[in-house]
Design a protein around this motif. Structure first.
Motif, PDB file in Angstrom:
ATOM      1  N   GLY A  87       0.779  -1.355   0.082  1.00 39.23           N
ATOM      2  CA  GLY A  87      -0.201  -0.177   0.130  1.00 39.23           C
ATOM      3  C   GLY A  87       0.829   1.181   0.001  1.00 39.23           C
ATOM      4  N   ALA A  88       1.813   1.420   0.770  1.00 41.03           N
ATOM      5  CA  ALA A  88       2.766   2.331   0.893  1.00 41.03           C
ATOM      6  C   ALA A  88       3.478   2.663  -0.541  1.00 41.03           C
ATOM      7  CB  ALA A  88       3.947   2.278   1.925  1.00 41.03           C
ATOM      8  N   ILE A  89       3.900   1.606  -1.188  1.00 36.25           N
ATOM      9  CA  ILE A  89       4.336   1.863  -2.594  1.00 36.25           C
ATOM     10  C   ILE A  89       3.450   2.217  -3.533  1.00 36.25           C
ATOM     11  CG2 ILE A  89       5.614   0.464  -4.435  1.00 36.25           C
ATOM     12  CD1 ILE A  89       6.569  -1.492  -2.327  1.00 36.25           C
ATOM     13  N   ILE A  90       2.159   1.778  -3.424  1.00 37.59           N
ATOM     14  CA  ILE A  90       1.150   2.303  -4.375  1.00 37.59           C
ATOM     15  C   ILE A  90       0.941   3.776  -4.370  1.00 37.59           C
ATOM     16  CG2 ILE A  90      -1.320   2.013  -4.786  1.00 37.59           C
ATOM     17  CD1 ILE A  90      -1.276  -0.854  -4.290  1.00 37.59           C
ATOM     18  N   PHE A  91       0.827   4.012  -3.112  1.00 34.02           N
ATOM     19  CA  PHE A  91       0.510   5.588  -2.910  1.00 34.02           C
ATOM     20  C   PHE A  91       1.621   6.645  -3.293  1.00 34.02           C
ATOM     21  CE2 PHE A  91      -2.977   4.094  -0.542  1.00 34.02           C
ATOM     22  CZ  PHE A  91      -3.930   5.171  -0.732  1.00 34.02           C
ATOM     23  N   ALA A  92       2.927   5.883  -3.187  1.00 34.71           N
ATOM     24  CA  ALA A  92       4.367   6.769  -3.632  1.00 34.71           C
ATOM     25  C   ALA A  92       4.112   6.672  -5.095  1.00 34.71           C
ATOM     26  CB  ALA A  92       5.487   5.925  -3.123  1.00 34.71           C
ATOM     27  N   LEU A  93       3.756   5.922  -5.933  1.00 37.98           N
ATOM     28  CA  LEU A  93       3.459   5.913  -7.017  1.00 37.98           C
ATOM     29  C   LEU A  93       2.502   7.126  -7.895  1.00 37.98           C
ATOM     30  CD1 LEU A  93       3.420   2.077  -8.057  1.00 37.98           C
ATOM     31  CD2 LEU A  93       5.419   3.470  -8.535  1.00 37.98           C
ATOM     32  N   LYS A  94       1.631   7.052  -6.894  1.00 35.16           N
ATOM     33  CA  LYS A  94       0.564   8.326  -7.196  1.00 35.16           C
ATOM     34  C   LYS A  94       1.092   9.504  -6.595  1.00 35.16           C
ATOM     35  CE  LYS A  94      -3.313   5.007  -6.870  1.00 35.16           C
ATOM     36  NZ  LYS A  94      -3.906   5.306  -8.298  1.00 35.16           N
ATOM     37  N   ASN A  95       2.260   9.616  -6.246  1.00 39.45           N
ATOM     38  CA  ASN A  95       3.205  11.028  -5.870  1.00 39.45           C
ATOM     39  C   ASN A  95       2.377  11.309  -4.369  1.00 39.45           C
ATOM     40  OD1 ASN A  95       4.959  13.190  -5.805  1.00 39.45           O
ATOM     41  ND2 ASN A  95       3.580  14.426  -7.167  1.00 39.45           N
ATOM     42  N   LEU A 121       3.248  11.156  -1.208  1.00 42.23           N
ATOM     43  CA  LEU A 121       4.448  10.533  -0.277  1.00 42.23           C
ATOM     44  C   LEU A 121       3.906  10.512   1.434  1.00 42.23           C
ATOM     45  CD1 LEU A 121       7.543  11.820  -1.934  1.00 42.23           C
ATOM     46  CD2 LEU A 121       6.571   9.528  -1.931  1.00 42.23           C
ATOM     47  N   ASP A 122       3.178  11.593   1.495  1.00 43.20           N
ATOM     48  CA  ASP A 122       2.873  11.907   2.932  1.00 43.20           C
ATOM     49  C   ASP A 122       1.978  10.531   3.600  1.00 43.20           C
ATOM     50  OD1 ASP A 122       3.509  14.357   3.294  1.00 43.20           O
ATOM     51  OD2 ASP A 122       1.770  15.365   2.312  1.00 43.20           O
ATOM     52  N   ILE A 123       1.169   9.951   2.658  1.00 41.46           N
ATOM     53  CA  ILE A 123       0.548   8.562   3.048  1.00 41.46           C
ATOM     54  C   ILE A 123       1.535   7.561   3.244  1.00 41.46           C
ATOM     55  CG2 ILE A 123      -0.996   6.908   2.467  1.00 41.46           C
ATOM     56  CD1 ILE A 123      -2.621   8.865   0.823  1.00 41.46           C
ATOM     57  N   SER A 124       2.542   7.431   2.088  1.00 44.58           N
ATOM     58  CA  SER A 124       3.828   6.819   2.407  1.00 44.58           C
ATOM     59  C   SER A 124       4.553   6.700   3.689  1.00 44.58           C
ATOM     60  CB  SER A 124       4.608   6.716   0.958  1.00 44.58           C
ATOM     61  OG  SER A 124       3.839   6.044  -0.050  1.00 44.58           O
ATOM     62  N   LEU A 125       5.171   8.006   3.743  1.00 44.92           N
ATOM     63  CA  LEU A 125       5.836   8.360   5.089  1.00 44.92           C
ATOM     64  C   LEU A 125       5.148   8.021   6.288  1.00 44.92           C
ATOM     65  CD1 LEU A 125       7.591   9.780   2.868  1.00 44.92           C
ATOM     66  CD2 LEU A 125       8.113  11.264   4.669  1.00 44.92           C
ATOM     67  N   GLY A 126       3.644   8.389   6.376  1.00 40.46           N
ATOM     68  CA  GLY A 126       2.825   7.920   7.635  1.00 40.46           C
ATOM     69  C   GLY A 126       3.070   6.373   7.810  1.00 40.46           C
ATOM     70  N   VAL A 127       2.802   5.487   6.682  1.00 41.43           N
ATOM     71  CA  VAL A 127       2.985   4.249   6.884  1.00 41.43           C
ATOM     72  C   VAL A 127       4.140   3.597   7.421  1.00 41.43           C
ATOM     73  CG1 VAL A 127       2.843   1.910   5.785  1.00 41.43           C
ATOM     74  CG2 VAL A 127       1.242   3.652   5.100  1.00 41.43           C
ATOM     75  N   ALA A 128       5.236   3.945   6.767  1.00 37.42           N
ATOM     76  CA  ALA A 128       6.696   3.672   7.265  1.00 37.42           C
ATOM     77  C   ALA A 128       7.157   4.250   8.691  1.00 37.42           C
ATOM     78  CB  ALA A 128       7.549   3.860   6.043  1.00 37.42           C
ATOM     79  N   LEU A 129       7.191   5.454   8.455  1.00 41.72           N
ATOM     80  CA  LEU A 129       7.514   6.128   9.990  1.00 41.72           C
ATOM     81  C   LEU A 129       6.604   5.702  11.057  1.00 41.72           C
ATOM     82  CD1 LEU A 129       8.669   9.530   8.659  1.00 41.72           C
ATOM     83  CD2 LEU A 129      10.235   7.495   9.014  1.00 41.72           C
TER      84      LEU A 129
END
Length: 454
Positions: free
Chosen positions: A339-347, A349-357
């Motif tokens: 899921g984090a990668i999918i949202f990064a592909l959609k530009n 990054l706030d969602i991707s960072l929220g998941v990882a961090l």
């Protein structure tokens, strides 16, 4: 002229977020308390076709089948549920232990996403605050259950390796892959993200790192490890209490005082990945019962994983440290990572960072301290001394991640560096074959062990 009543009505209907001098409307997800973790998991969901279920005339049976369809078939990972009965059958029939380990690990993959889905359904009835608290405790339920079951079996090293691997996986693998894929896909755009959330999580990770480094340094400060073992354990327990206090304040900061920094935002363009439905698809008690059932299945499979990890290590020729640090986090959190990668592909990054961090912070400040406290209660001696190799890997990973996110922009080179760091660490643990210990009490005399149990 606009009356004061109209003005107040408009103000109550629209929540404004001031950021860098620009005014942005809070998204629909923010108003309903959907966090980045929820949105990441929702990217792997799919709508269920209830045409056949709706033809069932018996009301109770129709509702049961609808819930069954929504919970089991409402994810793109539904095919992996097949591994769960096979894992149970392999255990009951005494098949090869490595097969039990592999099937259990595969079965845990969709369960993590389904637990996130069920907590989100419950949040529709309880509100975003209670939903956020549920997410804060159930977001890493798999890691916590594996840790507790391993502690019960006195496998302290497995606990340390698996929790360390979860942090490294989120900081380097998930975040690195997200930044790399997002940078490659959006070469013509400058990817930006809100630094405020990243700064808060980086500070909390630094706090967790300090609490890991000090017990390690305390051990080396004495003339012998036997003389400092009791103090190391006591310092670790005190540090865990401090970290849990910090995590509680972090929840208050995240769910009440500064909620707007953490709740996921969406762009002006429509996002087909995230459902626009603002109503639950199953009832409260149905969601609660399914959540309890899913948690029980996670506990069962986690017990299989802990019991068979050494047999899998011997059979596959891989060290327990490599399986715990690398394989467990990758497979166990595959849905969240995707899921984090999918949202990064959609530009986004706030969602991707929220998941990882967010997940790394939850492991560092909640799951690890809670594991130490639980070990204290059940009489198992687990400290925050993760040895020099593990602590160094953790420290360098946190520092590299903080430096990567310091300017609020991203490109594929940053993601590539994080990925290469993860590859080097994975190679290190692949070669590292230290035998599993029996906890730190093995280095202590009877008198010291009695002190430590107080």
């Amino acid at each position: 002229m606009t009356s004061k009543h109209d003005f107040s009505k408009m103000a109550s209907q629209e929540a404004w977020l001031l950021e860098n001098g620009n005014i942005k409307l809070l998204s629909k997800e923010m108003k309903h308390g959907r966090t980045a973790h929820n949105m990441s998991s929702s990217s792997l969901r799919k709508k269920s076709d209830r045409t056949l279920v709706s033809k069932v005339r018996v009301g109770f049976l129709r509702m049961f089948l609808a819930n069954l369809q929504e919970v089991l078939l409402g994810t793109k990972l539904a095919v992996l549920f097949v591994a769960i009965p096979f894992a149970i059958l392999a255990e009951c029939r005494n098949f090869g232990r490595p097969w039990v380990f592999a099937l259990s690990l595969i079965g845990l993959t969709p369960l993590a996403e389904r637990i996130s889905f069920l907590t989100e359904q419950i949040a529709f009835y309880t509100g975003p605050t209670v939903g956020g608290l549920l997410n804060a405790t159930c977001g890493n339920a798999t890691e916590l259950i594996i840790a507790i079951l391993a502690l019960i079996q006195h496998k302290v090293d497995v606990v340390k390796y698996s929790l360390l691997g979860s942090i490294l996986s989120n900081l380097l693998l998930v975040l690195g892959t997200s930044l790399f894929c997002g940078g490659i896909t959006n070469l013509s755009k400058e990817q930006k993200f809100d630094r405020k959330q990243a700064d808060v999580n980086s500070l909390l990770l630094m706090l967790g790192l300090l609490c890991h480094v000090l017990p390690l340094m305390y051990k080396f400060a004495g003339k012998s490890t036997e003389l400092t073992a009791v103090g190391t354990l006591q310092l670790s327990r005190a540090s865990c209490i401090v970290m849990l206090i910090g995590y509680i304040v972090y929840l208050i900061f995240q769910l009440w005082t500064h909620r707007q920094l953490f709740e996921a935002q969406e762009d002006d363009e429509h996002d087909d990945t995230v459902s626009d439905d603002e109503s639950p698809v199953i009832g409260f008690w149905s969601a609660f019962i399914w959540l309890v059932l899913m948690t029980g299945i996670v506990a069962l499979l986690s017990e299989y994983v802990v019991a068979t990890i050494e047999d899998a290590s011997d059979s596959w020729g891989l060290s327990v440290s490599f399986i715990s640090v690398i394989l467990l986090p990758i497979v166990g959190n595959a849905a969240e990572h995707a899921g984090a990668i999918i949202f990064a592909l959609k530009n986004k990054l706030d969602i991707s960072l929220g998941v990882a961090l967010g997940s790394a912070t939850q492991i560092a400040l909640f799951v690890i301290p809670l594991s130490v406290i639980v070990s204290w209660i059940i009489g198992v001696n687990m400290s925050l001394d993760f040895s020099l190799l593990e602590t160094s890997s953790l420290a360098l990973s946190i520092i590299v991640t903080a430096l990567t996110l310091q300017d609020g922009t991203s490109h594929y080179m940053k993601g590539l560096v994080l990925l290469l760091c993860y590859v080097v660490i994975a190679a290190c643990f692949f070669l590292f074959r230290a035998p599993l210990g029996q906890g730190q009490s093995s280095n202590l005399g009877p008198h010291d062990q009695g002190i430590m149990r107080i």
